[in-house]
Design a protein around this motif. Sequence first.
Motif, PDB file in Angstrom:
ATOM      1  N   PRO A  55      38.835  37.611  37.657  1.00 43.52           N
ATOM      2  CA  PRO A  55      38.461  37.718  36.245  1.00 43.52           C
ATOM      3  C   PRO A  55      37.830  39.074  35.929  1.00 43.52           C
ATOM      4  CG  PRO A  55      36.967  36.236  37.399  1.00 43.52           C
ATOM      5  CD  PRO A  55      38.040  36.611  38.363  1.00 43.52           C
ATOM      6  N   ALA A  56      38.163  39.628  34.788  1.00 44.44           N
ATOM      7  CA  ALA A  56      37.600  40.909  34.371  1.00 44.44           C
ATOM      8  C   ALA A  56      36.179  40.743  33.847  1.00 44.44           C
ATOM      9  CB  ALA A  56      38.478  41.558  33.315  1.00 44.44           C
ATOM     10  N   THR A  57      35.905  39.610  33.217  1.00 42.87           N
ATOM     11  CA  THR A  57      34.562  39.320  32.705  1.00 42.87           C
ATOM     12  C   THR A  57      34.245  37.851  32.935  1.00 42.87           C
ATOM     13  OG1 THR A  57      35.412  38.839  30.493  1.00 42.87           O
ATOM     14  CG2 THR A  57      34.666  41.087  30.893  1.00 42.87           C
ATOM     15  N   GLY A  58      32.963  37.582  33.046  1.00 39.54           N
ATOM     16  CA  GLY A  58      32.503  36.208  33.184  1.00 39.54           C
ATOM     17  C   GLY A  58      32.249  35.800  34.623  1.00 39.54           C
ATOM     18  N   PRO A  59      31.984  34.496  34.820  1.00 39.65           N
ATOM     19  CA  PRO A  59      31.655  34.007  36.157  1.00 39.65           C
ATOM     20  C   PRO A  59      32.844  34.091  37.114  1.00 39.65           C
ATOM     21  CG  PRO A  59      31.434  32.259  34.505  1.00 39.65           C
ATOM     22  CD  PRO A  59      31.912  33.473  33.801  1.00 39.65           C
ATOM     23  N   ILE A  60      32.524  34.364  38.362  1.00 39.85           N
ATOM     24  CA  ILE A  60      33.508  34.328  39.451  1.00 39.85           C
ATOM     25  C   ILE A  60      33.117  33.100  40.267  1.00 39.85           C
ATOM     26  CG2 ILE A  60      34.588  35.587  41.337  1.00 39.85           C
ATOM     27  CD1 ILE A  60      33.137  38.131  40.151  1.00 39.85           C
ATOM     28  N   THR A  61      33.890  32.038  40.183  1.00 41.52           N
ATOM     29  CA  THR A  61      33.459  30.747  40.713  1.00 41.52           C
ATOM     30  C   THR A  61      33.891  30.449  42.136  1.00 41.52           C
ATOM     31  OG1 THR A  61      35.369  29.697  39.697  1.00 41.52           O
ATOM     32  CG2 THR A  61      33.327  29.724  38.424  1.00 41.52           C
ATOM     33  N   GLY A  62      34.706  31.275  42.720  1.00 41.79           N
ATOM     34  CA  GLY A  62      35.146  31.028  44.092  1.00 41.79           C
ATOM     35  C   GLY A  62      35.040  32.289  44.917  1.00 41.79           C
ATOM     36  N   PRO A  63      35.455  32.211  46.172  1.00 44.84           N
ATOM     37  CA  PRO A  63      35.391  33.392  47.033  1.00 44.84           C
ATOM     38  C   PRO A  63      36.199  34.565  46.470  1.00 44.84           C
ATOM     39  CG  PRO A  63      35.933  31.435  48.308  1.00 44.84           C
ATOM     40  CD  PRO A  63      35.997  31.047  46.862  1.00 44.84           C
ATOM     41  N   PHE A  64      35.656  35.764  46.660  1.00 42.16           N
ATOM     42  CA  PHE A  64      36.354  36.970  46.233  1.00 42.16           C
ATOM     43  C   PHE A  64      35.986  38.108  47.169  1.00 42.16           C
ATOM     44  CE2 PHE A  64      32.326  37.032  44.036  1.00 42.16           C
ATOM     45  CZ  PHE A  64      31.941  38.355  43.997  1.00 42.16           C
ATOM     46  N   ALA A  65      36.825  39.116  47.201  1.00 44.26           N
ATOM     47  CA  ALA A  65      36.621  40.274  48.064  1.00 44.26           C
ATOM     48  C   ALA A  65      36.279  41.497  47.226  1.00 44.26           C
ATOM     49  CB  ALA A  65      37.870  40.546  48.891  1.00 44.26           C
ATOM     50  N   VAL A  66      35.524  42.409  47.821  1.00 42.74           N
ATOM     51  CA  VAL A  66      35.133  43.651  47.165  1.00 42.74           C
ATOM     52  C   VAL A  66      35.299  44.783  48.177  1.00 42.74           C
ATOM     53  CG1 VAL A  66      33.274  44.906  46.014  1.00 42.74           C
ATOM     54  CG2 VAL A  66      33.403  42.422  45.801  1.00 42.74           C
ATOM     55  N   TRP A  67      35.834  45.898  47.723  1.00 39.31           N
ATOM     56  CA  TRP A  67      35.943  47.073  48.586  1.00 39.31           C
ATOM     57  C   TRP A  67      35.844  48.330  47.747  1.00 39.31           C
ATOM     58  CZ3 TRP A  67      39.921  50.792  48.883  1.00 39.31           C
ATOM     59  CH2 TRP A  67      40.989  50.569  48.021  1.00 39.31           C
ATOM     60  N   SER A  68      35.586  49.443  48.418  1.00 43.70           N
ATOM     61  CA  SER A  68      35.492  50.733  47.744  1.00 43.70           C
ATOM     62  C   SER A  68      36.401  51.734  48.440  1.00 43.70           C
ATOM     63  CB  SER A  68      34.058  51.252  47.779  1.00 43.70           C
ATOM     64  OG  SER A  68      34.023  52.581  47.295  1.00 43.70           O
ATOM     65  N   PRO A  69      37.253  52.417  47.683  1.00 48.08           N
ATOM     66  CA  PRO A  69      38.085  53.448  48.295  1.00 48.08           C
ATOM     67  C   PRO A  69      37.267  54.653  48.751  1.00 48.08           C
ATOM     68  CG  PRO A  69      38.391  53.452  45.931  1.00 48.08           C
ATOM     69  CD  PRO A  69      37.532  52.261  46.262  1.00 48.08           C
ATOM     70  N   PHE A  70      36.021  54.745  48.297  1.00 45.52           N
ATOM     71  CA  PHE A  70      35.159  55.861  48.683  1.00 45.52           C
ATOM     72  C   PHE A  70      34.193  55.490  49.798  1.00 45.52           C
ATOM     73  CE2 PHE A  70      36.505  56.581  44.335  1.00 45.52           C
ATOM     74  CZ  PHE A  70      37.135  57.796  44.495  1.00 45.52           C
ATOM     75  N   GLN A  71      34.092  54.218  50.108  1.00 42.98           N
ATOM     76  CA  GLN A  71      33.290  53.725  51.222  1.00 42.98           C
ATOM     77  C   GLN A  71      34.263  52.944  52.108  1.00 42.98           C
ATOM     78  OE1 GLN A  71      30.657  51.734  48.384  1.00 42.98           O
ATOM     79  NE2 GLN A  71      28.948  52.777  49.367  1.00 42.98           N
ATOM     80  N   LEU A  72      35.123  53.635  52.797  1.00 43.46           N
ATOM     81  CA  LEU A  72      36.279  53.026  53.454  1.00 43.46           C
ATOM     82  C   LEU A  72      35.952  52.001  54.528  1.00 43.46           C
ATOM     83  CD1 LEU A  72      38.593  56.135  53.655  1.00 43.46           C
ATOM     84  CD2 LEU A  72      38.769  54.190  52.116  1.00 43.46           C
ATOM     85  N   THR A  73      34.746  51.964  55.020  1.00 39.63           N
ATOM     86  CA  THR A  73      34.423  50.995  56.063  1.00 39.63           C
ATOM     87  C   THR A  73      33.908  49.684  55.492  1.00 39.63           C
ATOM     88  OG1 THR A  73      32.189  51.895  56.268  1.00 39.63           O
ATOM     89  CG2 THR A  73      33.875  52.798  57.740  1.00 39.63           C
ATOM     90  N   ARG A  74      33.991  49.497  54.200  1.00 47.30           N
ATOM     91  CA  ARG A  74      33.405  48.310  53.591  1.00 47.30           C
ATOM     92  C   ARG A  74      34.441  47.404  52.959  1.00 47.30           C
ATOM     93  NH1 ARG A  74      27.744  49.330  50.729  1.00 47.30           N
ATOM     94  NH2 ARG A  74      26.662  50.013  52.571  1.00 47.30           N
ATOM     95  N   ILE A  75      34.590  46.214  53.516  1.00 47.90           N
ATOM     96  CA  ILE A  75      35.271  45.112  52.844  1.00 47.90           C
ATOM     97  C   ILE A  75      34.297  43.953  52.906  1.00 47.90           C
ATOM     98  CG2 ILE A  75      37.187  43.488  52.819  1.00 47.90           C
ATOM     99  CD1 ILE A  75      38.909  45.613  54.046  1.00 47.90           C
TER     100      ILE A  75
END
Length: 98
Positions: A55-75
């Motif tokens: 979702p672009a806005t609002g609650p995220i109710t289940g598992p989700f992943a986040v990463w940064s192309p500028f912090q390549l060691t982070r998932i």
Amino acid sequence: MKTVVATLGIALFALVGLVTPAHAASTPAYACIIVNLSDNGTLEGLHCRPAESAPATGPITGPFAVWSPFQLTRIIVCTSGYANTPAGITGSGCHRIF
């Protein structure tokens, strides 16, 4: 250099698919410029873009992943959160998987 970053970005999104539960079509994910993970499992992502039905806005109710192309060691995978893209996202129950 752009080719290397793009290739690494594709590889990271492929890794996000590895954490997808068997019953789900895909794991919602966000690519953020800055990702901050606290010791207590809370996350703040800044300047984010949703992907994989996240979702672009609002609650995220289940598992989700986040990463940064500028912090390549982070998932990072979180259990729930709130999206306010493109400004940012917050998450709870988060842990680094890569």
